[in-house]
Scaffold this motif. Structure first.
Motif, PDB file in Angstrom:
ATOM      1  N   THR A 142       1.546  -2.310   4.684  1.00 19.84           N
ATOM      2  CA  THR A 142       0.114  -2.134   4.496  1.00 19.84           C
ATOM      3  C   THR A 142      -0.309  -0.786   5.068  1.00 19.84           C
ATOM      4  N   GLU A 143      -1.461  -0.311   4.631  1.00 29.25           N
ATOM      5  CA  GLU A 143      -1.966   0.975   5.114  1.00 29.25           C
ATOM      6  C   GLU A 143      -2.150   0.966   6.632  1.00 29.25           C
ATOM      7  N   LYS A 144      -2.509  -0.180   7.168  1.00 28.63           N
ATOM      8  CA  LYS A 144      -2.739  -0.307   8.609  1.00 28.63           C
ATOM      9  C   LYS A 144      -1.496   0.032   9.425  1.00 28.63           C
ATOM     10  N   ALA A 163       2.164 -10.360   2.623  1.00 24.12           N
ATOM     11  CA  ALA A 163       3.089  -9.776   3.595  1.00 24.12           C
ATOM     12  C   ALA A 163       2.524  -8.495   4.194  1.00 24.12           C
ATOM     13  N   ASP A 164       2.901  -8.230   5.433  1.00 24.96           N
ATOM     14  CA  ASP A 164       2.561  -6.970   6.098  1.00 24.96           C
ATOM     15  C   ASP A 164       3.625  -5.915   5.849  1.00 24.96           C
ATOM     16  N   LEU A 218       3.189 -10.371  12.491  1.00 27.72           N
ATOM     17  CA  LEU A 218       3.351  -9.761  11.174  1.00 27.72           C
ATOM     18  C   LEU A 218       4.242 -10.640  10.299  1.00 27.72           C
ATOM     19  N   PHE A 219       3.929 -10.667   9.001  1.00 29.75           N
ATOM     20  CA  PHE A 219       4.703 -11.433   8.037  1.00 29.75           C
ATOM     21  C   PHE A 219       5.583 -10.462   7.251  1.00 29.75           C
ATOM     22  N   ASP A 229       0.805  -1.221   0.000  1.00 30.85           N
ATOM     23  CA  ASP A 229       0.000   0.000   0.000  1.00 30.85           C
ATOM     24  C   ASP A 229       0.838   1.272   0.000  1.00 30.85           C
ATOM     25  N   ILE A 230       1.926   1.266   0.737  1.00 26.25           N
ATOM     26  CA  ILE A 230       2.677   2.505   0.945  1.00 26.25           C
ATOM     27  C   ILE A 230       4.155   2.196   1.128  1.00 26.25           C
ATOM     28  N   SER A 231       4.988   3.155   0.739  1.00 30.23           N
ATOM     29  CA  SER A 231       6.442   3.022   0.886  1.00 30.23           C
ATOM     30  C   SER A 231       6.973   4.231   1.635  1.00 30.23           C
ATOM     31  N   ASN A 232       8.066   4.041   2.372  1.00 28.65           N
ATOM     32  CA  ASN A 232       8.771   5.210   2.893  1.00 28.65           C
ATOM     33  C   ASN A 232       9.908   5.545   1.931  1.00 28.65           C
TER      34      ASN A 232
END
Length: 441
Positions: A282-284, A255-256, A234-235, A125-128
């Motif tokens: 993930t967004e979570k 994967a999380d 978490l995976f 969902d998202i990257s840093n």
């Protein structure tokens, strides 16, 4: 103005006076005398620019430029010539955290593009943007898993992970009170039954695996995410970034957190760095993710603009209150891989990965045909693989080096791990195989 000039005695005296100190010894008074260097510095006489350039040229000539068949986390991929020119542009060439958006749009823009590309590449969902390297990114993911589960402080790590990454993970974990427990390997891959047994014992915050694993094997992680989530763990998947252009993504595996090194996306090997670590989730979990996150918005004129988002300023300054002690990064290398992916395009990145895959399988087949090698593991691999040699591995590596070939990484007494990238030609592969048939120089 002339920052490369040394300080004069007057400069030093002025600074000491401003600091309320009498001399330089007072400045270093807290440094124990027993560890101070009291000899003379071995510095050469002053040289002209021409002499300095000649000195470095002579030094460079001592290096052996070799044809690389070694990998183990660092790969000899092609770098498009346009990249060094673009990264040197003034609107990009800075490593400072871009707090002031009004003067940092160039930096913020490319970071946003990097995040978008890495999220797509990993299926997350998202990257840093970004981490120091793949090892620290993995270690930070371990800390994220631990912070996400207040009732557990154990993280399981597969034995098939890169030993270099594991050492960094262990260092981080030790100083954060996180217990690391290893998942057994079976036939070169993670033992799923062992993982499930350890998960069932409870107290597990996360599970870390690698794809492809350290031995180059493509592992099947079907059911791993469900097993982890069933125990509220978490995976986490560590991957070589370029391989994800072809392989099933961490997102598809459930994967999380997806982490790894981006060096394979066009960054030269450079004697070990600098590289760039990626981290996607993930967004979570995005508010628990360390490092920068750049968002896109609109200014008061309705124009697209970019800003640091979702994090307080102490993430970068007041480290004791931050999510992580990583507050900055080598974002120049994030720009490097952003330009690489832009120039290569989706199909170009896929083609480079497939050429690496095909070259590795051709090399493996040719080595097996000599009768002197056999596969260490009967498993599917990508562009890296292990073979057992019936002779002296050290002697083989010496023979290859004498012919200008860096012939892999020794991972066992009789085991050699070789990697092939899109840069390796059929002629280079055939030469390696020819030398491998011989017994002496």
């Amino acid at each position: 103005m002339y920052k490369y000039f040394p300080h004069t005695q007057e400069d030093i005296d002025a600074m000491l006076a401003q600091s309320g100190l009498k001399d330089l010894d007072a400045l270093y008074a807290e440094v124990p005398d027993c560890i101070r260097f009291k000899g003379d510095y071995d510095l050469p006489e002053a040289k002209s620019e021409l002499e300095i350039r000649q000195w470095f040229e002579r030094l460079c000539q001592k290096n052996s430029l070799m044809t690389v068949f070694a990998g183990a986390g660092v790969y000899d991929h092609y770098t498009p010539s346009v990249i060094p020119s673009i990264v040197a542009r003034s609107e990009f060439l800075t490593s400072y955290t871009p707090y002031q958006a009004e003067i940092s749009q160039g930096t913020l823009h490319y970071i946003f593009e990097y995040q978008s590309m890495m999220a797509e590449l990993t299926g997350m969902d998202i990257s840093n943007a970004s981490m120091y390297d793949g090892s620290t990114a993995t270690a930070e993911a371990v800390l994220m898993a631990n912070a996400n589960n207040k009732k557990a402080n154990k993280v399981l790590v597969s034995e098939t992970i890169d030993p270099k990454v594991l050492r960094v993970v262990n260092t981080y974990a030790h100083f954060h009170g996180v217990e690391i427990e290893m998942i057994a390997a079976k036939d070169g891959v993670t033992d799923k039954a062992d993982m499930e047994q350890r998960l069932a014992a409870g107290g597990v915050a996360g599970v870390v695996v690698q794809q492809p694993n350290y031995y180059g094997i493509i592992e099947d992680y079907s059911g791993y995410a469900d097993a982890c989530h069933g125990q509220k763990a978490l995976f986490i998947i560590n991957s070589v970034a370029a391989d994800l252009a072809v392989l099933k993504t961490p997102g598809e595996w459930g994967a999380d957190i997806a982490v790894g090194d981006g060096q394979s996306l066009g960054i030269p090997m450079s004697f070990g760095g600098p590289y760039v670590g990626y981290m996607c989730c993930t967004e979570k979990l995005m508010r628990k993710m360390p490092g920068r996150i750049v968002g896109m918005t609109r200014d008061n004129r309705g124009q697209r603009a970019f800003v640091l988002t979702l994090q307080a300023r102490e993430q970068h300054i007041r480290r004791q209150k931050a999510t992580s002690n990583i507050c900055s990064n080598e974002s120049l290398m994030a720009l490097y891989v952003t330009i690489y992916m832009s120039v290569m395009g989706k199909e170009g990145v896929k083609e480079a990965a497939m050429r690496s895959f095909e070259g590795a399988h051709y090399l493996c087949e040719q080595l097996l045909a000599t009768g002197r090698f056999k596969k260490t593991y009967d498993q599917e691999f990508f562009n890296e693989f292990c073979v057992d040699y019936d002779g002296d591995v050290d002697g083989l590596l010496q023979r290859l080096a004498a012919q200008g070939i860096l012939g892999g990484v020794k991972v066992g007494e009789h085991t050699l791990m070789l990697a092939v990238t899109e840069k390796r030609t059929k002629e280079e592969i055939d030469l390696l195989v020819k030398i491998a048939k011989e017994d002496t120089l």
